[in-house]
Structures are given as C-alpha cells and as structure tokens.
Motif scaffolding. Sequence first.
Motif: not given
Lengths: 294, 294
Positions: A133-158
């Motif tokens: 899954r991908v989306g946004h949180a707190l103003g940031w682009p993130i990827a996340y995995n509901p199966r392990n409950g983890r989210a990470n910032l995504a390496h987008c431009y800038g």
Amino acid sequence: MSLLLLALAQAAAAKPLTPSDIVAQAPATAWETLSPDDLMVIDYADGQRTVIQLAPAFAPVHVANIRALARADYWKASSVYRVQDNYVAQWGVNEGGPTMPASVVRKPPAEYHRAMAGLAIRPLGFADPYAPRVGHALGWPIAYNPRNGRANLAHCYGMVGVGRDMAPDTGTGGELYAVIGQAPRHLDRNIALVGRVVEGIENLSALPRGTEALGFYKAGTVARAIRTVRLASALPAAGRPSFQVMRTGSASFAAYVRARANRNDAFFQVPAGGVDLCNAPVPVRRTPALPSPR
Amino acid sequence: MSLLLLALAQAAAAKPLTPSDIVAQAPATAWETLSPDDLMVIDYADGQRTVIQLAPAFAPVHVANIRALARADYWKASSVYRVQDNYVAQWGVNEGGPTMPASVVRKPPAEYHRAMAGLAIRPLGFADPYAPRVGHALGWPIAYNPRNGRANLAHCYGMVGVGRDMAPDTGTGGELYAVIGQAPRHLDRNIALVGRVVEGIENLSALPRGTEALGFYKAGTVARAIRTVRLASALPAAGRPSFQVMRTGSASFAAYVRARANRNDAFFQVPAGGVDLCNAPVPVRRTPALPSPR
C-alpha cells in the motif's frame, strides 16, 4: 435526454479544475505552517539557497543529529561532492571534517520504518510496484504494510536521505543526499530518509554531473560550495523563511490527488485513471503574508 | 541442516550479481546494434553532444518527419528553450524558423498507441499505477492493455516526445522534449513518443531551469545552443557513433530486471521485491570495438 446523460453533459460543461487550480483555491485550513525547527536552510557560497523540511516523526534520532550538526555549523565550508544523473545529489562532509558535537549519536538506529499507528494514513488508492500500500501521512509520501503494521517514507523526487556505508551502518547525518531523478524506491527501507527539499532543488538538480564512478566529482572540483547550514529557528525572525505544507488529510489534498490521476484539462485526450505516489507531490508554498491592516 | 536451510546457506554464500554485473557479463547475442538511421545526433555549439534513438515501430509518421527535418538541417542554429525541473527539457524551433521540407506531414496521426500484435512483449510482472500491464518490447518500455490490444511507449526518464499545442494537434516533430525527472506517465497516450536519449542526457538535464512559466527561458536566454542535428547515417562512417541496446527478450534482460527488483548486494538490507517500469531502464552501450586481428 436521460438523467445520467444530462449529468454527464453538465459535468463536461463545467471547466474542470487542474491540480494547480485546486492548490490555488485551497482554504487556509488546508495548510499547515512548518515549525522553524523543522526547516534546514543551506546557504551556498554564491548566494543561492536550498531549504529542507525535516521529518522528526519518521527518523527522530537522525533528525536530532542533523539539528545538532546545524546548530554547531558543522557543514560550514563543505560542498556538494556527488551528482549522479537521474539519481542523487549528495553533500556534506565526506571525509574528515570538524569534530561532531557530543550529542550526535554515532551509530543511530536504522529508522528505516516506523509503526503505522498514529499516522492517520490517507491511502493513495492506486497500485504500487514496491509496496502493498502507498499513501500520505503527516504531509509525507509513505509506503506501508498493514500485515506488519509498518510504514516508511518513500524515495520520491526531492526527498532527503542519510548517506551511509555498507549495512548495518546507518550514517550519522553528516552526509545527506536529495533524489534528483526517477524515484529510487528500491532504497526504501534501506536508508534513513529524513526530509525533503521544499525550495531550491534546482541548486542541486541542475549541477554538472560528476565524472567519477557513482557521480562523484573529481578531486578538486567544487561545483557548489556550502557557506553555512542553519535551522530556520537560528535565523533572525525578520526574513526567516516560512513554509506551509498542504494537510494530506484535507479535502483539498484529496481533490488534488484525484485531479493528478485524472487530468482532464484541454491539453489531455485521455486521463490516466491513476497516479504514482511520487507523481502526486504534496503541495508546499511559502507562508502567505498576513493581509495588511487597513 | 534441512535441505531448505542448506539451499539458503548456499545461495547466501554465492556473491549475488548486481544489475551492473549482469549487463557487463551479457553475451554479444543479448545486444542489438542500432541502425544509423535510427540514431539522431544533436551537436551543440559548445562541442557537447546528445544522441537519441528513434522509435519508428511506434510512431512511424512522426519519425519520418523527424528524419526529414534532420536531413534538411532544420534545427541548425536552434536551441534548448525550456527546462522545467523534474519534468522536461525541450528544444527545436519554437516559433517561425526555416520552411519545413515538403515531405513533412503537417498534421500527423496521433500515434499515441499501436497494436500489441507483433511486439513479443515481455511482461514486467509488477503492478503499475497507470496501466493494466507494463513490460518491454523491441527494446522499449511499454504499457499495454490486453482488453483492447493496444500498447504505448511509456514516459520514462530520457524518453523523447513531440511538443504540441492543444489536442487534437499532435505536433510535427519540429519541437521535441526529453523527460528529466519523475516519469510523467500521465502524458502516456496523450503525446507521441518518438525515442529516447542514449547518450548525453546530462547536456539537457543539468541545464539551468527556465525562470518563466512552465520552465521556459526568458527571451534572449540561451543556455544551450544547437549547432546541427543529423542522423548518424549522415555522418562520415569513421567516427560515426554506434550503440547497442540490450534485447528485451534475452535471458540477460530477464536476469537484469530480476536483479533490479531484488537488490541483494552488500549495501541492501531489504530487497524491494518489485520494480517500477521506469526504474529498470533498458541497458544501452556504445558498440564495442571488434577485437584487433593478431
């Protein structure tokens, strides 16, 4: 004419809003003003400037290191020493350099992901080749995995990350890079991302590419010298840069993403019907001046 | 030790090949030498050069136009007139300019997609936010839709398209752009793509960004002047540039994509398990010199 056709005809008649229209029309409540402790200002020797928003909610130890380094003027007289086309521009103190302040954690934890809990994620709603899954949180682009409950910032431009050597080293924050090409999302969960450029990316992206392996500059080449790096909070209040990021939970942001995914202004023949996480950059603007009292 | 654990231990012991290793080790049969009629050479006033591979299999009318314009030296003394950060660099004859050769089709068909039939598509095998399927064919990154049998070139970094005004105009080919940022895949099926940069992208991507709307340069600013644009076939055979593209149907390319999707060299902690179409660029190299006779 059927009701459906009538509705379609009416929709076609209304001039569709472009993503830029939506950003321009967003109400003040759709914007969040950034803390001056979350803004890092890079002033170059030639008078140009790059401003970076830090992401303490995702990489608190690395961000604390970076703030301490900025407060100590650690990067004064450093430089951008690596520019690899379609990849990254990297700067800071590559080897040697001043002693780091005592508060800097020399071996920070990885901070490559955090708990989804507390993020109030807005799902993007389109497929992603890198994450469940991908989306946004707190103003940031993130990827996340509901199966392990983890989210990470995504390496987008800038986006800005912490240079490191081989794993399990995570880097202190003394060397940083910004993405200047196609999102290198394979670096997600492998490097600590700590922020993003909110102004002056062209002072990194338009530099000559380094001629050595991995885009490092040849020894002695200085394409962009750094004069000083400070937190905005350390600058005089008058003239201190201030930025706002669109709230990714706002209706305006939802409308913006829909418009990015379905471009239907006059230029376009066919709307895509989808958008990449990194092709819907979160709108950022300079904080508007307050209206003058009359 | 169980058989599974043994296999895992053996796999871990073998040094994994990086994408670069796979490209370096690919046999000669994995490479296709490009026709000199498919190579367009842009020589700039400062002696720098950009080489573009044309894609006649996808946009035959536009490519025929571009070849005719090159043969007529239509772009001599033109320039790069637009550089928008994280988007495109655009060049050619923006307004006015020399008369086009009679063979140039002034209103080409859209050529925004073609039939899947005959493409021998290699599916990428990972999700894409823009299209039902993505993959590679004839050495190019493509999106395709098995339901309507159509395929289109994808707007990846370095891809070259035809500037146009509002739809249904498709552009003659007199103005071209190259992607210099995050893949603007929303332009897929809305603009004719005609090729990609195979060498010298930095002569476009590292230019100063234009200060006017949409990254146009202010009138009078010339950041990169074009001296002449020719097909490689028009250059003297000695010194004519020659390039090879990895065959996207080869075993080497399949291994390369797998390695891009599962980076497991020492730097990486976690392989992504997927890769974006535009983050697996088709390998291109200068044609190696034949071994000297002894």
